[in-house]
Design a protein around this motif. Structure first.
Motif, PDB file in Angstrom:
ATOM      1  N   THR A  35      -6.759 -41.732 -18.114  1.00 55.78           N
ATOM      2  CA  THR A  35      -5.418 -42.243 -17.879  1.00 55.78           C
ATOM      3  C   THR A  35      -4.434 -41.534 -18.799  1.00 55.78           C
ATOM      4  N   SER A  60      -1.270 -45.053 -15.874  1.00 50.83           N
ATOM      5  CA  SER A  60      -1.142 -46.510 -15.908  1.00 50.83           C
ATOM      6  C   SER A  60       0.204 -46.948 -16.472  1.00 50.83           C
ATOM      7  N   THR A  61       0.729 -46.177 -17.405  1.00 47.68           N
ATOM      8  CA  THR A  61       1.996 -46.517 -18.042  1.00 47.68           C
ATOM      9  C   THR A  61       2.919 -45.311 -18.001  1.00 47.68           C
ATOM     10  N   ALA A  91       6.128 -47.051  -9.108  1.00 46.95           N
ATOM     11  CA  ALA A  91       5.203 -47.647  -8.156  1.00 46.95           C
ATOM     12  C   ALA A  91       4.542 -46.577  -7.285  1.00 46.95           C
ATOM     13  N   MET A  95       1.776 -46.707 -11.409  1.00 49.37           N
ATOM     14  CA  MET A  95       1.843 -47.319 -12.740  1.00 49.37           C
ATOM     15  C   MET A  95       1.753 -48.838 -12.659  1.00 49.37           C
ATOM     16  N   THR A  96       1.470 -49.424 -13.815  1.00 51.73           N
ATOM     17  CA  THR A  96       1.529 -50.876 -13.957  1.00 51.73           C
ATOM     18  C   THR A  96       2.667 -51.300 -14.874  1.00 51.73           C
ATOM     19  N   THR A  97       3.017 -50.473 -15.858  1.00 44.06           N
ATOM     20  CA  THR A  97       4.037 -50.844 -16.837  1.00 44.06           C
ATOM     21  C   THR A  97       4.935 -49.664 -17.154  1.00 44.06           C
ATOM     22  N   GLY A 132       5.998 -54.970  -8.208  1.00 39.63           N
ATOM     23  CA  GLY A 132       4.647 -55.180  -8.699  1.00 39.63           C
ATOM     24  C   GLY A 132       4.400 -54.573 -10.066  1.00 39.63           C
ATOM     25  N   LEU A 133       5.469 -54.422 -10.873  1.00 36.91           N
ATOM     26  CA  LEU A 133       5.385 -53.761 -12.169  1.00 36.91           C
ATOM     27  C   LEU A 133       5.788 -54.689 -13.300  1.00 36.91           C
ATOM     28  N   SER A 134       5.415 -54.296 -14.509  1.00 37.83           N
ATOM     29  CA  SER A 134       5.874 -54.943 -15.733  1.00 37.83           C
ATOM     30  C   SER A 134       6.728 -53.961 -16.521  1.00 37.83           C
ATOM     31  N   THR A 193       0.509 -54.466 -25.815  1.00 46.78           N
ATOM     32  CA  THR A 193      -0.283 -53.876 -24.750  1.00 46.78           C
ATOM     33  C   THR A 193      -0.769 -52.478 -25.097  1.00 46.78           C
ATOM     34  N   GLN A 243      -4.433 -52.580 -24.750  1.00 43.85           N
ATOM     35  CA  GLN A 243      -5.103 -52.033 -23.571  1.00 43.85           C
ATOM     36  C   GLN A 243      -5.135 -50.501 -23.558  1.00 43.85           C
TER      37      GLN A 243
END
Length: 274
Positions: A35, A60-61, A91, A95-97, A132-134, A193, A243
């Protein structure tokens, strides 16, 4: 608790990545990364996603400005898009964040300024959720210049942001701001995180403090993780919510891929990552 994943902030190899995305990611995969943390991704999400998919790496970020009209870097400012545009690109990449990586020093000097930063990031979290993200925030050292009572501006910011706003602690820059970074990492509890695993000789003066002088990344004495003045091992062990352990160099001391590989070896051999 599960160990963090090793990651690398692509700003460290910005020129190499822009010149050859696929080749750069292949070299990172060969080192052992699965990642990465994206930088300057908003204008090229399809190109980045294609290179990621081809090499089996995920982003991921990522870093992108959510609270400012320009993104500051030590070597110049980059104009910023609207948050919705940022989240759409993030998105698309998978990614998530998304972490905002820098808010101008003067905005951290007053209580109203800090409250405004926190409010804006809380609102950005609402928009990010629709994709769907932070969202989160990544520090430098300007967040530790002002204090309000017994709280630093940074700690006030943490208090005013929603629990869903994630924190990425840059250990080198927090120590430059005069912080006990191991204790700070512990106090951030479940909000923490990610950490930037960055080492070197801490500047004698906070560049954003009242005695700071103009500087660029070339002035920084950054070194391989575990060979400088930052208590990386203690900080990584201080909080079990981390994480991502993200290798980053603002100023790589040598060949950037060799420097990143040294960081990965530190994390792997120290048992700090999965």
């Amino acid at each position: 608790m599960a160990l963090p994943l090793a990651s690398v902030q692509l700003y460290s190899l910005a020129s190499e990545f822009s010149a050859d995305m696929h080749g750069s990611l292949e070299r990172l995969a060969a080192i052992g990364f699965t990642t990465v943390e994206a930088f300057d991704f908003v204008g090229r999400p399809a190109e980045i996603r294609s290179a990621l998919d081809a090499t089996g790496i995920v982003a991921s970020t990522g870093h992108a400005p959510l609270l400012s009209d320009e993104l500051w870097t030590p070597d110049g400012a980059i104009p910023t898009p609207e948050p919705g545009v940022v989240f759409e690109a993030a998105a698309a990449i998978g990614m998530t964040t998304v972490f905002d990586p820098f808010v101008a020093p003067e905005r951290w000097l007053t209580e109203d300024g800090v409250a405004d930063i926190a409010e804006r990031l809380n609102r950005a979290a609402d928009v990010a959720a629709t994709f769907g993200l932070s969202v989160g925030y990544h520090n430098h050292a300007q967040e530790f210049v002002a204090s309000f009572g017994d709280q630093s501006a940074y700690e006030r910011f943490i208090e005013l942001t929603d629990e869903r706003v994630q924190i990425e602690l840059d250990l080198f820059w927090a120590q430059t701001g005069g912080q006990d970074v191991t204790a700070l990492a512990a106090r951030l509890a479940g909000r923490l995180t990610a950490v930037h695993v960055k080492d070197g000789i801490i500047p004698a003066v906070n560049p954003w403090g009242p005695d700071g002088a103009k500087f660029s990344s070339d002035s920084l004495d950054q070194r391989h993780p575990g060979t400088g003045e930052v208590p990386l091992a203690e900080s990584l062990r201080a909080n079990d919510s981390i994480q991502y352990a993200v290798i980053e160099y603002d100023h790589a001391p040598g060949d950037v891929f060799d420097d990143i590989a040294a960081g990965f070896t530190f994390l792997r051999d120290g048992g700090f990552v999965a």
